[in-house]
Design a protein around this motif. Structure first.
Motif, PDB file in Angstrom:
ATOM      1  N   GLN A   1       6.152  -4.313   2.405  1.00 40.70           N
ATOM      2  CA  GLN A   1       7.449  -3.346   2.590  1.00 40.70           C
ATOM      3  C   GLN A   1       6.615  -1.645   2.767  1.00 40.70           C
ATOM      4  N   LEU A   2       5.796  -1.415   1.992  1.00 44.30           N
ATOM      5  CA  LEU A   2       5.276  -0.152   2.108  1.00 44.30           C
ATOM      6  C   LEU A   2       4.270   0.063   3.392  1.00 44.30           C
ATOM      7  N   LEU A   3       3.484  -0.942   3.814  1.00 47.55           N
ATOM      8  CA  LEU A   3       2.874  -1.098   5.038  1.00 47.55           C
ATOM      9  C   LEU A   3       3.854  -0.841   6.072  1.00 47.55           C
ATOM     10  N   VAL A   4       4.610  -1.632   6.125  1.00 45.84           N
ATOM     11  CA  VAL A   4       5.551  -1.444   7.452  1.00 45.84           C
ATOM     12  C   VAL A   4       6.220  -0.121   7.605  1.00 45.84           C
ATOM     13  N   GLY A   5       6.641   0.385   6.172  1.00 50.24           N
ATOM     14  CA  GLY A   5       7.194   1.773   6.272  1.00 50.24           C
ATOM     15  C   GLY A   5       6.228   2.769   6.734  1.00 50.24           C
ATOM     16  N   SER A   6       5.007   2.573   6.308  1.00 48.77           N
ATOM     17  CA  SER A   6       3.974   3.707   6.783  1.00 48.77           C
ATOM     18  C   SER A   6       3.431   3.511   8.288  1.00 48.77           C
ATOM     19  N   ILE A   7       3.532   2.380   8.944  1.00 50.34           N
ATOM     20  CA  ILE A   7       3.202   2.239  10.245  1.00 50.34           C
ATOM     21  C   ILE A   7       4.483   2.797  10.944  1.00 50.34           C
ATOM     22  N   ALA A   8       5.715   2.564  10.500  1.00 52.88           N
ATOM     23  CA  ALA A   8       6.781   3.122  11.136  1.00 52.88           C
ATOM     24  C   ALA A   8       6.791   4.596  11.116  1.00 52.88           C
ATOM     25  N   SER A   9       6.345   5.337   9.870  1.00 57.92           N
ATOM     26  CA  SER A   9       6.199   6.509   9.819  1.00 57.92           C
ATOM     27  C   SER A   9       5.251   7.153  10.678  1.00 57.92           C
TER      28      SER A   9
ATOM     29  N   GLY B   1      -2.806   6.478   3.600  1.00 60.06           N
ATOM     30  CA  GLY B   1      -2.206   5.216   3.655  1.00 60.06           C
ATOM     31  C   GLY B   1      -2.832   3.853   3.480  1.00 60.06           C
ATOM     32  N   LEU B   2      -4.067   3.956   4.469  1.00 60.52           N
ATOM     33  CA  LEU B   2      -4.963   2.855   4.566  1.00 60.52           C
ATOM     34  C   LEU B   2      -5.858   2.612   3.138  1.00 60.52           C
TER      35      LEU B   2
END
Length: 169
Positions: free
Chosen positions: A24-32, A53-54
């Protein structure tokens, strides 16, 4: 079932929950990052945010993999020697506890993601002009729902994989 077995089950369940949280955090980071690109943010800001983030994602994945696949090491660190011998009355076996935990986790994910998903779809249908930011949030909510459904529908297969991993150790 020994007290150390209960610790082992709890740690694996915690690891699975962390894995879902990391996704979920990864998806949110990619969206941001995608939103920052669309807003023409400076490339240095995007690279800094993406790099941090990575790095955080890699560290969290490594810790989570340790929780899931090296549970015995953690159990040996936190349990006393008596915990490996002390029998605890427990009527459900390990697979049943894992399956219950996976189903509950999947349901929680679905419940958290479904309202946002429905709201974004409703806005899309109302306007028929969807911004790139809304697309990314719709996709993120959709992914969360799919992950939750996978956890619920395939809980038995996931449990069999986790139980098999312990037999190989």
């Amino acid at each position: 079932m020994k007290k150390s077995d209960i610790y082992e089950i709890a740690i694996k369940i915690l690891g699975i929950y962390f894995l879902v949280t990391i996704v979920q955090l990864l998806v949110g980071s990619i969206a941001s990052i995608f939103a920052m690109i669309l807003q023409n943010s400076p490339m240095s800001d995007i690279m800094l945010y993406g790099g941090v983030g990575l790095f955080v994602f890699i560290i969290m994945i490594l810790i989570d993999l340790f929780f899931i696949f090296k549970t015995n090491v953690i159990v040996r660190m936190i349990c006393k020697s008596a915990d490996f011998e002390q029998e605890v009355p427990f009527t459900a076996n390990r697979k049943v506890v894992y399956e219950i935990a996976l189903v509950l986790m999947g349901m929680i994910i679905i419940v958290w993601a479904l309202p946002d998903f429905v709201y974004k779809i409703w806005n899309y249908v109302q306007s028929l002009q969807i911004s790139a930011e809304n697309k990314s949030f719709i996709i993120a909510s959709g992914i969360k729902i799919v992950v939750g459904l996978i956890a619920v529908v395939y809980s038995t297969a996931i449990v069999n994989f986790l139980a098999k991993e312990k037999a190989n150790v």
